[in-house]
Design an enzyme around this catalytic site. Sequence first.
Site, PDB file in Angstrom:
ATOM      1  N   TYR A  14      -9.082   3.176   0.750  1.00  0.00           N
ATOM      2  CA  TYR A  14      -8.882   2.109   1.732  1.00  0.00           C
ATOM      3  C   TYR A  14      -7.507   2.161   2.398  1.00  0.00           C
ATOM      4  O   TYR A  14      -7.241   1.421   3.333  1.00  0.00           O
ATOM      5  CB  TYR A  14      -9.058   0.738   1.068  1.00  0.00           C
ATOM      6  CG  TYR A  14     -10.432   0.547   0.498  1.00  0.00           C
ATOM      7  CD1 TYR A  14     -11.516   0.296   1.331  1.00  0.00           C
ATOM      8  CD2 TYR A  14     -10.656   0.624  -0.865  1.00  0.00           C
ATOM      9  CE1 TYR A  14     -12.786   0.121   0.819  1.00  0.00           C
ATOM     10  CE2 TYR A  14     -11.924   0.445  -1.391  1.00  0.00           C
ATOM     11  CZ  TYR A  14     -12.979   0.198  -0.548  1.00  0.00           C
ATOM     12  OH  TYR A  14     -14.236   0.035  -1.052  1.00  0.00           O
ATOM     13  N   HIS A  19      -9.631  -2.107   7.260  1.00  0.00           N
ATOM     14  CA  HIS A  19     -10.015  -3.044   6.219  1.00  0.00           C
ATOM     15  C   HIS A  19      -8.782  -3.574   5.467  1.00  0.00           C
ATOM     16  O   HIS A  19      -8.813  -4.661   4.907  1.00  0.00           O
ATOM     17  CB  HIS A  19     -10.977  -2.377   5.240  1.00  0.00           C
ATOM     18  CG  HIS A  19     -11.691  -3.346   4.359  1.00  0.00           C
ATOM     19  ND1 HIS A  19     -12.705  -4.147   4.825  1.00  0.00           N
ATOM     20  CD2 HIS A  19     -11.522  -3.662   3.068  1.00  0.00           C
ATOM     21  CE1 HIS A  19     -13.135  -4.909   3.840  1.00  0.00           C
ATOM     22  NE2 HIS A  19     -12.435  -4.633   2.766  1.00  0.00           N
ATOM     23  N   TYR A  64      -9.796  -6.684  -5.111  1.00  0.00           N
ATOM     24  CA  TYR A  64     -10.750  -6.409  -4.037  1.00  0.00           C
ATOM     25  C   TYR A  64     -10.927  -7.664  -3.185  1.00  0.00           C
ATOM     26  O   TYR A  64     -10.732  -8.782  -3.648  1.00  0.00           O
ATOM     27  CB  TYR A  64     -12.099  -5.868  -4.536  1.00  0.00           C
ATOM     28  CG  TYR A  64     -11.998  -4.448  -5.028  1.00  0.00           C
ATOM     29  CD1 TYR A  64     -12.068  -3.398  -4.144  1.00  0.00           C
ATOM     30  CD2 TYR A  64     -11.784  -4.182  -6.368  1.00  0.00           C
ATOM     31  CE1 TYR A  64     -11.952  -2.091  -4.578  1.00  0.00           C
ATOM     32  CE2 TYR A  64     -11.662  -2.879  -6.821  1.00  0.00           C
ATOM     33  CZ  TYR A  64     -11.738  -1.842  -5.919  1.00  0.00           C
ATOM     34  OH  TYR A  64     -11.598  -0.553  -6.357  1.00  0.00           O
ATOM     35  N   ASN A  66     -13.320  -9.509  -1.881  1.00  0.00           N
ATOM     36  CA  ASN A  66     -14.196 -10.630  -2.206  1.00  0.00           C
ATOM     37  C   ASN A  66     -13.694 -11.482  -3.365  1.00  0.00           C
ATOM     38  O   ASN A  66     -14.139 -12.615  -3.524  1.00  0.00           O
ATOM     39  CB  ASN A  66     -15.617 -10.137  -2.509  1.00  0.00           C
ATOM     40  CG  ASN A  66     -16.278  -9.546  -1.294  1.00  0.00           C
ATOM     41  OD1 ASN A  66     -15.867  -9.803  -0.170  1.00  0.00           O
ATOM     42  ND2 ASN A  66     -17.297  -8.756  -1.514  1.00  0.00           N
TER      43      ASN A  66
END
Length: 75
Positions: A14, A19, A64, A66
Amino acid sequence: MYLIAGLGNPGKEYLKTLHNIGFMAVELLAEKFGAEFNKKAFKGLIAEKKIGGEKVLFLKPQTYMNLSGESIRET
């Protein structure tokens, strides 16, 4: 105390992607004020700096995207 959290996902896959724009933004702010991400706490990487007499925590959650609320909630 102020908290500035930049959201993103940990991991090399990532790194430098759209993102992780939140990570990039908080890194730039921390750099501007001379703070270094050199501590692990609150399920994330933190940089601390006193700015205008106020303690400021810069946070990059390592849970992460979420689950970033878990990291923020701990601060």
